[in-house]
Design a protein around this motif. Structure first.
Motif: not given
Length: 146
Positions: A49-70
């Motif tokens: 039950n964990v959301k997984t997100v397709i990431v294509s580049n470092s920008y996608d990963v960075h955006q995911l990390l920012l959301k998680a950090n919040k």
């Protein structure tokens, strides 16, 4: 990343372990998250039950990390103005498939951030901060048993 006959897919997830409970840092779902050992060959660990997100580049990963950090659990103590109150695990799953012969492979990169232990006497923890500190210290002690 791909070659002429091989394609790759990258998916990411991010969870925290707070007071011995699992929380998805990139989803707003309240579904219960569990860790299971799957007895296939080779044995693997599955987080449900964990959301997984397709990431294509470092920008996608960075955006995911920012959301998680919040969404990460933090609080002030006498030791640290912004103290992480949880452990977290960022997982990047890499799947490769050869389109010519159908061969495939899967690998997981797990990046773990462990909350630091605090001496309760120095941190001035009481109430909820004390409960968090005890859970953090207990889980860090359990790592020695692995």
């Amino acid at each position: 990343v791909s070659t002429q006959s091989t394609g790759y897919t990258f998916t990411a997830s991010f969870i925290e372990i707070y007071n011995e409970a699992l929380h998805d840092l990139i989803s707003n779902s309240d579904e219960k998250i569990e860790i299971k050992l799957v007895n296939d060959k080779p044995k693997t660990v599955e987080v449900t039950n964990v959301k997984t997100v397709i990431v294509s580049n470092s920008y996608d990963v960075h955006q995911l990390l920012l959301k998680a950090n919040k969404n990460r659990t933090v609080a002030a103590t006498k030791c640290n103005e912004r103290s992480s109150r949880s452990h977290s695990v960022f997982r990047l799953k890499i799947e490769g498939r050869n389109t010519k012969n159908g061969d495939s492979c899967v690998g997981n990169l797990n990046l773990v951030d462990l909350a630091g232990s605090e001496r309760v006497a120095h941190s001035g923890s009481t109430g909820q901060r004390l409960k968090e500190a005890q859970a953090i210290n207990t889980s860090l002690s359990e790592l020695g048993n692995v």
